[in-house]
Design an enzyme around this catalytic site. Structure first.
Site, PDB file in Angstrom:
ATOM      1  N   THR A  33       0.798   3.999  -0.769  1.00 30.83           N
ATOM      2  CA  THR A  33      -0.638   4.265  -0.732  1.00 30.83           C
ATOM      3  C   THR A  33      -1.388   2.985  -0.375  1.00 30.83           C
ATOM      4  OG1 THR A  33      -0.507   6.053  -2.348  1.00 30.83           O
ATOM      5  CG2 THR A  33      -2.626   4.934  -2.155  1.00 30.83           C
ATOM      6  N   ALA A  91       1.269  -4.060  -0.783  1.00 32.23           N
ATOM      7  CA  ALA A  91       1.157  -4.839  -2.021  1.00 32.23           C
ATOM      8  C   ALA A  91      -0.150  -5.605  -1.994  1.00 32.23           C
ATOM      9  CB  ALA A  91       2.336  -5.792  -2.173  1.00 32.23           C
ATOM     10  N   GLY A 103      -1.522  -1.788  -7.208  1.00 31.50           N
ATOM     11  CA  GLY A 103      -2.430  -0.949  -7.968  1.00 31.50           C
ATOM     12  C   GLY A 103      -3.889  -1.149  -7.646  1.00 31.50           C
ATOM     13  N   GLU A 111       3.365   4.973  -7.725  1.00 26.53           N
ATOM     14  CA  GLU A 111       4.031   4.025  -6.834  1.00 26.53           C
ATOM     15  C   GLU A 111       5.252   3.401  -7.501  1.00 26.53           C
ATOM     16  OE1 GLU A 111       0.329   2.390  -4.056  1.00 26.53           O
ATOM     17  OE2 GLU A 111       0.752   1.411  -5.958  1.00 26.53           O
TER      18      GLU A 111
END
Length: 262
Positions: A33, A91, A103, A111
């Site tokens: 994502t 990342a 995140g 994830e």
């Protein structure tokens, strides 16, 4: 078309383009994502449409699932897949040991579950994500909404005994309301500056009631593919101990660039 891309977007694109070389026919692929991962999903979709690539994708968020379906990738759940051949994701930060903070987009829980259920995790990033020590990017901690203020206080108390530079903790907001993850939880962002012992911090936080998961991805990533604005790509494989450099040329008519909403 590609001339309109910023150097950062070019870097993300070439990293994503190189990463799909790891995907083979018949694989079950974890789909990350974020803006860089979105390029990867588009590249895979193009291979499905133009080259007849047959894969099954396990998305790490609802928005990735929507994009994957839009570009023609067969989407299945992790429960259906059970185990994955490879996961490709972005990342927010990575260090020399390929430990990560993830995140920033709020999808860290799914994830991490998907990445851990994979034979290999490949991270795609631009060079600006590389750091000497993790922590400059705020560390996301996913928490249960019930009693979240108590959980936040416990986390802040824990940080006093941790090797970190800062200890500010803030509830992530979406406008005037708390940001809600796909699993219906809240996120507390920890502004730590530097994390001296990521393993210690991760383990201590995850033992805390109310904490679901944190954004430290430790000893999970196998390969980092770094993109540069001039088309250069650097591939670092921590298991093989290798660093390879290459350059990708842009195709001005590439239809990947016609729909960029991420």
């Amino acid at each position: 078309m590609t001339g309109e891309l910023s150097p950062i977007d070019k870097a993300k694109f070439v990293a994503a383009k190189r990463s799909v070389d790891y995907v083979e026919d018949g694989m079950r692929v974890g789909l990350g994502t974020g803006s860089t991962a979105a390029w990867m999903v588009r590249c895979l979709g193009e291979m499905v449409r133009n080259d007849g690539l047959r894969i099954k994708g396990v998305p790490t968020s609802t928005r990735t699932a929507e994009l994957a379906r839009d570009v023609g990738i067969e989407v299945i759940s992790l429960d259906e897949a059970k185990w994955l051949d490879v996961t490709i994701d972005g990342a927010d930060e990575f260090d020399g040991n390929l430990n990560l903070i993830k995140g920033g987009g709020g999808a860290l829980l799914q994830e991490k579950i998907v990445a851990t259920a994979s034979d290999q995790m490949i991270v795609i990033a631009d060079i600006g994500k590389e750091v000497e020590s993790l922590g400059a990017f705020p560390l996301p901690v996913e928490v249960i909404p019930f009693g979240w203020q108590t959980t936040k206080s416990l986390v802040e108390e824990l940080l006093i005994s941790m090797d970190v530079l800062g200890r500010d903790a803030t509830l992530r907001m979406n406008g005037e309301r708390p940001f809600i993850t796909d699993e219906g939880n809240y996120i507390i962002d920890l502004h730590l500056g530097r994390i001296g012992n990521p393993h210690q911090l991760s383990m201590a936080m995850n033992q805390m009631p109310g904490v679901v998961e944190n954004g430290l991805f430790l000893d999970i990533c196998d390969v980092v593919i770094l993109g540069f604005g001039d088309g250069r790509v650097e591939t670092r494989d921590i298991n093989e101990g290798t660093v390879e450099e290459d350059r990708l040329d842009f195709v001005e008519t590439d239809n990947l660039f016609t729909d960029m909403n991420d």
